[in-house]
Design a protein around this motif. Structure first.
Motif, PDB file in Angstrom:
ATOM      1  N   GLY A 172       0.815  -1.214   0.000  1.00 15.81           N
ATOM      2  CA  GLY A 172       0.000   0.000   0.000  1.00 15.81           C
ATOM      3  C   GLY A 172       0.847   1.263   0.000  1.00 15.81           C
ATOM      4  N   THR A 173       1.929   1.279   0.774  1.00 13.58           N
ATOM      5  CA  THR A 173       2.795   2.456   0.787  1.00 13.58           C
ATOM      6  C   THR A 173       3.551   2.596  -0.527  1.00 13.58           C
ATOM      7  OG1 THR A 173       4.527   1.161   1.904  1.00 13.58           O
ATOM      8  CG2 THR A 173       3.061   2.472   3.292  1.00 13.58           C
ATOM      9  N   ALA A 174       3.863   1.476  -1.172  1.00 12.80           N
ATOM     10  CA  ALA A 174       4.478   1.534  -2.503  1.00 12.80           C
ATOM     11  C   ALA A 174       3.504   2.144  -3.503  1.00 12.80           C
ATOM     12  CB  ALA A 174       4.900   0.135  -2.953  1.00 12.80           C
ATOM     13  N   LEU A 175       2.212   1.772  -3.384  1.00 11.95           N
ATOM     14  CA  LEU A 175       1.183   2.371  -4.241  1.00 11.95           C
ATOM     15  C   LEU A 175       1.103   3.881  -4.014  1.00 11.95           C
ATOM     16  CD1 LEU A 175      -1.971   0.039  -4.245  1.00 11.95           C
ATOM     17  CD2 LEU A 175      -0.684   0.854  -6.224  1.00 11.95           C
ATOM     18  N   ALA A 176       1.201   4.291  -2.753  1.00 14.97           N
ATOM     19  CA  ALA A 176       1.141   5.716  -2.437  1.00 14.97           C
ATOM     20  C   ALA A 176       2.299   6.465  -3.081  1.00 14.97           C
ATOM     21  CB  ALA A 176       1.165   5.913  -0.920  1.00 14.97           C
ATOM     22  N   PHE A 177       3.473   5.861  -3.054  1.00 14.59           N
ATOM     23  CA  PHE A 177       4.667   6.487  -3.631  1.00 14.59           C
ATOM     24  C   PHE A 177       4.511   6.633  -5.141  1.00 14.59           C
ATOM     25  CE2 PHE A 177       8.986   6.407  -5.340  1.00 14.59           C
ATOM     26  CZ  PHE A 177       9.622   7.355  -4.554  1.00 14.59           C
ATOM     27  N   VAL A 178       4.135   5.542  -5.805  1.00 12.86           N
ATOM     28  CA  VAL A 178       3.970   5.558  -7.269  1.00 12.86           C
ATOM     29  C   VAL A 178       2.802   6.461  -7.662  1.00 12.86           C
ATOM     30  CG1 VAL A 178       3.452   4.154  -9.300  1.00 12.86           C
ATOM     31  CG2 VAL A 178       4.993   3.272  -7.541  1.00 12.86           C
ATOM     32  N   GLY A 179       1.704   6.373  -6.899  1.00  9.69           N
ATOM     33  CA  GLY A 179       0.533   7.185  -7.202  1.00  9.69           C
ATOM     34  C   GLY A 179       0.827   8.671  -7.147  1.00  9.69           C
ATOM     35  N   THR A 180       1.608   9.100  -6.161  1.00 13.40           N
ATOM     36  CA  THR A 180       1.948  10.520  -6.057  1.00 13.40           C
ATOM     37  C   THR A 180       2.768  10.972  -7.250  1.00 13.40           C
ATOM     38  OG1 THR A 180       1.913  10.383  -3.640  1.00 13.40           O
ATOM     39  CG2 THR A 180       3.045  12.261  -4.605  1.00 13.40           C
ATOM     40  N   MET A 181       3.707  10.143  -7.701  1.00 16.80           N
ATOM     41  CA  MET A 181       4.495  10.503  -8.887  1.00 16.80           C
ATOM     42  C   MET A 181       3.600  10.587 -10.124  1.00 16.80           C
ATOM     43  SD  MET A 181       8.218   8.705  -8.508  1.00 16.80           S
ATOM     44  CE  MET A 181       7.621   7.018  -8.396  1.00 16.80           C
ATOM     45  N   LEU A 182       2.654   9.667 -10.246  1.00 13.40           N
ATOM     46  CA  LEU A 182       1.738   9.698 -11.387  1.00 13.40           C
ATOM     47  C   LEU A 182       0.800  10.899 -11.318  1.00 13.40           C
ATOM     48  CD1 LEU A 182       0.802   5.899 -11.725  1.00 13.40           C
ATOM     49  CD2 LEU A 182       2.366   7.232 -13.171  1.00 13.40           C
ATOM     50  N   SER A 183       0.557  11.408 -10.108  1.00 15.52           N
ATOM     51  CA  SER A 183      -0.314  12.577  -9.980  1.00 15.52           C
ATOM     52  C   SER A 183       0.295  13.795 -10.663  1.00 15.52           C
ATOM     53  CB  SER A 183      -0.591  12.892  -8.498  1.00 15.52           C
ATOM     54  OG  SER A 183       0.554  13.414  -7.854  1.00 15.52           O
ATOM     55  N   TRP A 184       1.615  13.817 -10.825  1.00 10.19           N
ATOM     56  CA  TRP A 184       2.263  14.915 -11.560  1.00 10.19           C
ATOM     57  C   TRP A 184       1.774  14.949 -13.007  1.00 10.19           C
ATOM     58  CZ3 TRP A 184       7.828  13.626  -9.460  1.00 10.19           C
ATOM     59  CH2 TRP A 184       7.968  14.177  -8.182  1.00 10.19           C
ATOM     60  N   ILE A 185       1.511  13.776 -13.578  1.00 17.02           N
ATOM     61  CA  ILE A 185       0.990  13.727 -14.945  1.00 17.02           C
ATOM     62  C   ILE A 185      -0.417  14.323 -14.978  1.00 17.02           C
ATOM     63  CG2 ILE A 185       0.355  12.213 -16.864  1.00 17.02           C
ATOM     64  CD1 ILE A 185       2.483  10.246 -15.859  1.00 17.02           C
ATOM     65  N   LEU A 186      -1.243  13.961 -14.003  1.00 21.98           N
ATOM     66  CA  LEU A 186      -2.585  14.518 -13.937  1.00 21.98           C
ATOM     67  C   LEU A 186      -2.550  16.034 -13.783  1.00 21.98           C
ATOM     68  CD1 LEU A 186      -4.430  11.940 -11.609  1.00 21.98           C
ATOM     69  CD2 LEU A 186      -4.385  12.026 -14.112  1.00 21.98           C
ATOM     70  N   LEU A 187      -1.603  16.540 -12.967  1.00 23.33           N
ATOM     71  CA  LEU A 187      -1.477  17.983 -12.764  1.00 23.33           C
ATOM     72  C   LEU A 187      -1.215  18.718 -14.068  1.00 23.33           C
ATOM     73  CD1 LEU A 187       0.656  18.350  -9.507  1.00 23.33           C
ATOM     74  CD2 LEU A 187      -1.626  19.249  -9.876  1.00 23.33           C
ATOM     75  N   THR A 188      -0.511  18.066 -14.980  1.00 24.36           N
ATOM     76  CA  THR A 188      -0.158  18.697 -16.246  1.00 24.36           C
ATOM     77  C   THR A 188      -1.379  18.927 -17.119  1.00 24.36           C
ATOM     78  OG1 THR A 188       2.001  17.591 -16.171  1.00 24.36           O
ATOM     79  CG2 THR A 188       1.315  18.506 -18.286  1.00 24.36           C
ATOM     80  N   TYR A 189      -2.330  18.016 -17.065  1.00 28.63           N
ATOM     81  CA  TYR A 189      -3.448  18.042 -18.003  1.00 28.63           C
ATOM     82  C   TYR A 189      -4.787  18.445 -17.379  1.00 28.63           C
ATOM     83  CZ  TYR A 189      -0.138  15.550 -20.970  1.00 28.63           C
ATOM     84  OH  TYR A 189       0.969  15.208 -21.700  1.00 28.63           O
ATOM     85  N   PHE A 190      -4.912  18.325 -16.071  1.00 28.21           N
ATOM     86  CA  PHE A 190      -6.198  18.594 -15.424  1.00 28.21           C
ATOM     87  C   PHE A 190      -6.026  19.605 -14.297  1.00 28.21           C
ATOM     88  CE2 PHE A 190      -6.303  14.211 -16.994  1.00 28.21           C
ATOM     89  CZ  PHE A 190      -7.405  14.258 -17.831  1.00 28.21           C
ATOM     90  N   GLY A 191      -7.135  20.258 -13.942  1.00 31.42           N
ATOM     91  CA  GLY A 191      -7.108  21.223 -12.862  1.00 31.42           C
ATOM     92  C   GLY A 191      -7.143  20.563 -11.497  1.00 31.42           C
ATOM     93  N   ARG A 192      -6.782  21.326 -10.480  1.00 30.89           N
ATOM     94  CA  ARG A 192      -6.771  20.798  -9.113  1.00 30.89           C
ATOM     95  C   ARG A 192      -8.177  20.389  -8.670  1.00 30.89           C
ATOM     96  NH1 ARG A 192      -2.011  22.535 -10.976  1.00 30.89           N
ATOM     97  NH2 ARG A 192      -0.816  23.947  -9.657  1.00 30.89           N
TER      98      ARG A 192
END
Length: 535
Positions: free
Chosen positions: A355-375
């Motif tokens: 689960g903590t590994a998912l949190a780590f990877v998920g946060t990095m992937l959230s940078w991609i979402l930040l690029t294309y979508f609003g907060r």
């Protein structure tokens, strides 16, 4: 001779009059520089920002590393509740489960005692950071924590452990509120979202390291099984404090203290752009300061609840509180729940590590979402997804409470919850709070938001162990019904109250809030921060 009252009013130029309100801002030329700096921020691409502001990235990343320690220990303590060597030392025998257990009261006490320290430390940080700056406050906290860890490491009773955790909590309150504030003030617009979200990555990093260490030591039944994980906390303070000695102070804080030459020097350290560009950025900071001076007349906690700041404070508080109401106390660190549901010790901690590994990877992937979508869009979608997943967990538990298949369904969907949370609600909240708070009141607003989170965390942390603990309410997976309901209420609030802050400079956000633009109108509104108008 005419009296002073009879003199006709003197006509003044709005630009010249505005610049007189800000020491160091000299007439229309500097205001034009500020306007050019704002335009340059909007035009700067991510690639260009990375190339020109790598020093700002490095210093922001170093300061945010302090969050690793908070994430590490809070995850550690929650996972200790089912940890054999820890419960052997601090628990009492429970005939029902044929094992040592910490009572619900002590589970709540250890976690919430720590959070009480975090709350006090956060309020202290709001005052110290505003008065002495982020650097000196942070260095003092790191030095203190190095000493406080000794108390937890050498604890011979659960009461002594609680004292150590509460004192460490004072320093974690400093880290939790300094990281996002500092990142938002040293980075340009193009990098702001990524580096404030990096704060959450550091939190996930600390949890991942913590889960890995306790998973590796879970079979060690000696005292070192729980002492070594506590001792690992000594790894971070010394190197981080050495680095922060050389770190620049926030240029925004320096301008608020009228230290303009130092602010210019810091801006030049943070970017590879020319000194002329840095002077324009300084003018932009001064202009934003002038705008906020007109809206605010103080920098106290009370000022966060006056005028337009009341709305900004509400948003910041609710965004952080929403992270708890989304069900994180139940689903983010599920090892204890999985143990009580019937999963073996090793399997439970393996899932905790996953689960903590998912949190780590998920946060990095959230940078991609930040690029294309609003907060706003990301936060809303994430909260809605978490609510749906929790309803599935609760229904599965209620339908077949003791079935092995039902247990694995709950485990699978809790992992899905962690993935959704780590892509959205967890990391994006830091970006929203850092951008929404007024610059002059940022330390105080972030502290109020974070401490509201901690108060709700305390309440949830008291209730959650009682709901799950087999010696208390024993609701098992049906606990998810409670958190699914609170997450659903948050979805309603987000839809009506959360504005979009993506691609807005701080001065533009000041104007939008001062004109009381509805939350759903922020994205399309056209703002002239220098004419102070909104279309």
């Amino acid at each position: 001779m005419a009296s002073q009252e009879e003199k006709p009013p003197v006509e003044t130029n709005r630009v010249d009059d505005a610049t007189e309100k800000v020491p160091g801002l000299h007439g229309k030329e500097d205001l034009d520089d500020a306007q050019r700096a704002t335009q340059a921020e909007h035009e700067t691409t991510l690639k260009q920002a990375l190339r020109e502001n790598y020093m700002a990235i490095i210093w922001s990343a170093i300061v945010s590393l302090t969050i690793v320690m908070e994430g590490y220990d809070l995850n550690l303590m929650q996972n200790f509740f089912g940890y054999p060597s820890f419960t052997a030392k601090f628990g009492t025998y429970d005939p029902g489960s044929d094992s040592n257990q910490l009572t619900g009261a002590w589970q709540a006490g250890l976690v919430q005692g720590t959070n009480a320290g975090v709350i006090i430390g956060g309020f202290m940080n709001g005052w110290f950071s505003s008065r002495y700056g982020y650097r000196r406050t942070l260095m003092a906290a790191l030095v203190c924590q190095t000493g406080f860890i000794f108390i937890s490491f050498f604890a011979v009773s659960i009461e002594m452990l609680l004292v150590g955790q509460m004192l460490c909590g004072l320093t974690w309150g400093v880290y939790a509120t300094t990281g996002p504030a500092y990142a938002s003030e040293v980075c340009p617009l193009a990098l702001r979202g990524y580096l404030t979200v990096y704060v959450n990555l550091c939190w996930a990093m600390g949890q991942f390291i913590s889960s890995g260490i306790i998973q590796g030591l879970v079979s060690n039944e000696t005292q070192w099984g729980w002492r070594i994980p506590i001792a690992v906390q000594w790894v971070w303070p010394v190197p981080i404090v050495i680095a922060i000695i050389f770190a620049p102070e926030s240029p925004w804080w320096l301008v608020r203290k009228d230290r303009f030459d130092e602010a210019l020097h810091v801006l030049c350290r943070l970017t590879t752009r020319s000194e002329e560009h840095c002077r324009a950025s300084l003018s932009q900071i001064q202009h934003t300061t002038r705008l906020e001076d007109e809206m605010n007349h103080g920098v106290s906690y009370l000022d966060c609840f006056k005028g337009v700041n009341l709305r900004r404070t509400e948003i910041c508080i609710m965004v952080f509180v929403g992270a708890q109401l989304s069900g994180s106390n139940f689903a983010y660190s599920p090892s204890y729940f999985l143990l009580q549901a019937g999963l073996g010790v090793q399997d439970a901690y393996n899932f905790g590590l996953g689960g903590t590994a998912l949190a780590f990877v998920g946060t990095m992937l959230s940078w991609i979402l930040l690029t294309y979508f609003g907060r706003r869009a990301i936060f809303l979608a994430g909260m809605l997804g978490d609510a749906i997943v929790l309803f599935v967990v609760a229904i599965s538990s209620a339908a077949a409470p003791n079935a092995q298949d039902s247990l694995w369904v709950q485990v699978s969907f809790m992992m899905l919850w962690q993935a959704i949370y780590s892509l959205s609600v967890g990391p994006i909240g830091y970006a929203i709070v850092s951008e929404t708070s007024a610059v002059q009141l940022r330390p105080q607003t972030v502290v109020l938001a974070r401490n509201s989170y901690n108060v709700v965390y305390i309440i949830c942390g008291i209730l959650n162990p009682y709901m799950i603990n087999p010696t208390e309410w024993n609701l098992q997976g049906k606990t998810a019904f409670v958190w699914a309901s609170t997450a659903s209420l948050m979805v309603v609030w987000i839809f009506f109250r959360l504005p979009e802050t993506k691609d807005r400079t701080y001065e533009e956000l000041d104007v939008l809030f001062s004109h009381k633009i509805p939350a759903r109108g922020f994205k399309k509104a056209k703002v002239d921060a220098y004419g102070e108008t909104v279309d």
